[in-house]
Design a protein around this motif. Structure first.
Motif, mmCIF file in Angstrom:
data_model
loop_
_atom_site.group_PDB
_atom_site.id
_atom_site.type_symbol
_atom_site.label_atom_id
_atom_site.label_comp_id
_atom_site.label_asym_id
_atom_site.label_seq_id
_atom_site.Cartn_x
_atom_site.Cartn_y
_atom_site.Cartn_z
ATOM 1 N N ILE A 45 0.925 -0.989 0.190
ATOM 2 C CA ILE A 45 0.154 -0.130 -0.337
ATOM 3 C C ILE A 45 0.617 1.055 -0.334
ATOM 4 O O ILE A 45 1.791 1.183 0.603
ATOM 5 C CB ILE A 45 -0.912 -0.338 1.335
ATOM 6 N N TYR A 46 0.710 2.169 -0.627
ATOM 7 C CA TYR A 46 2.084 3.303 -0.714
ATOM 8 C C TYR A 46 1.005 4.477 -1.231
ATOM 9 O O TYR A 46 -0.106 4.059 -2.272
ATOM 10 C CB TYR A 46 2.485 2.891 -2.049
ATOM 11 N N ALA A 47 1.516 5.855 -1.425
ATOM 12 C CA ALA A 47 0.750 6.782 -1.768
ATOM 13 C C ALA A 47 1.955 7.824 -2.507
ATOM 14 O O ALA A 47 3.161 7.589 -1.574
ATOM 15 C CB ALA A 47 0.109 8.089 -0.585
ATOM 16 N N ASN A 48 2.221 9.162 -2.938
ATOM 17 C CA ASN A 48 3.415 9.802 -3.227
ATOM 18 C C ASN A 48 3.715 10.228 -1.721
ATOM 19 O O ASN A 48 2.697 10.933 -0.704
ATOM 20 C CB ASN A 48 3.005 10.682 -4.434
ATOM 21 N N ARG A 49 4.602 10.810 -2.184
ATOM 22 C CA ARG A 49 5.647 11.389 -1.268
ATOM 23 C C ARG A 49 4.909 13.219 0.273
ATOM 24 O O ARG A 49 5.038 12.285 0.924
ATOM 25 C CB ARG A 49 7.156 11.841 -0.704
ATOM 26 N N ASP A 50 4.155 13.074 -1.257
ATOM 27 C CA ASP A 50 3.851 14.640 -0.705
ATOM 28 C C ASP A 50 2.614 13.833 0.125
ATOM 29 O O ASP A 50 1.685 14.727 1.215
ATOM 30 C CB ASP A 50 3.268 15.508 -2.440
ATOM 31 N N ILE A 51 1.943 13.404 -0.517
ATOM 32 C CA ILE A 51 0.894 12.623 0.486
ATOM 33 C C ILE A 51 0.874 11.965 1.421
ATOM 34 O O ILE A 51 0.085 12.315 2.310
ATOM 35 C CB ILE A 51 -0.542 11.644 -0.780
ATOM 36 N N LEU A 52 1.782 11.420 1.688
ATOM 37 C CA LEU A 52 2.568 10.766 2.870
ATOM 38 C C LEU A 52 2.851 11.719 3.952
ATOM 39 O O LEU A 52 2.297 11.906 5.260
ATOM 40 C CB LEU A 52 3.193 9.728 2.850
#
Length: 195
Positions: A125-132
């Motif tokens: 499960i992942y998201a881009n760095r800015d969203i994290l």
């Protein structure tokens, strides 16, 4: 170590901190009636956490005693705290469910895959760095903790290609729906409307 029976599967949710792997895992697990195996840790309990629901919180001495008795199938150290999965907890969860899930970092996921082979299905499960970073700030993490979590982002993301499935978690409902359909097919249950 607990030996898995023919139809028993372990789903391991992994990915960068802040991607929502716990929320996605809990929602998918609830839909598919899978039980979560709870990890043990020596990390202090955070205010909103519940013993036996988020972790089994052990003192360093209790953890060391369990380790001496060879109770753990997986061990890791994160920020000077110990984490582990007990073989008995895996066995106990299989008594009530044919499929179980765990939420682990990439090291724990790799260890279980090595131990149980094809019986382990890793879900990244992942998201881009800015969203994290935005999610971590919203959850009240300190700047120091956020920088520490994000410092491992590229290493975490590199593990994605080793996992059996990967889902970008931008929209939670969409992610859970797609993941539940995928796991439903893997389990051969046909519980979810696939239209």
């Amino acid at each position: 170590m607990y030996t898995l029976k023919d139809k028993e599967l372990i789903f391991v949710f992994t990915g960068p901190h802040g991607a929502g792997r716990k929320t996605v895992a809990e929602m998918s697990g609830s839909t598919l009636d899978m039980k979560q195996v709870i990890s043990c840790t020596t990390r202090p309990k955070r205010p909103a956490e519940v013993e036996g629901q988020d972790y089994y919180f052990l003192t360093p001495d209790q953890f060391a005693e369990a380790q001496t008795r060879d109770e753990f199938v997986e061990l890791s150290t994160i920020n000077n705290h110990f984490y582990g999965i007990r073989s008995n907890d895996i066995q106990r969860m299989f008594l009530t469910s044919g499929s179980i899930y765990l939420i682990l970092n990439r090291f724990g996921a790799a260890t279980l895959k090595k131990l149980y082979g094809d019986k382990v299905v890793r879900i990244f499960i992942y998201a881009n760095r800015d969203i994290l970073e935005k999610r971590l700030r919203e959850s009240g993490d300190s700047d120091t903790d956020i920088q520490q979590y994000l410092s491992h982002y590229e290493e975490e993301m590199a593990y994605r290609d080793e996992c059996e499935h990967a889902f970008e978690n931008v929209d939670l409902a969409h992610t859970v729906f797609d993941l539940t359909k995928t796991l439903d097919r893997t389990l051969g249950r046909n519980l979810v409307d696939l239209d």
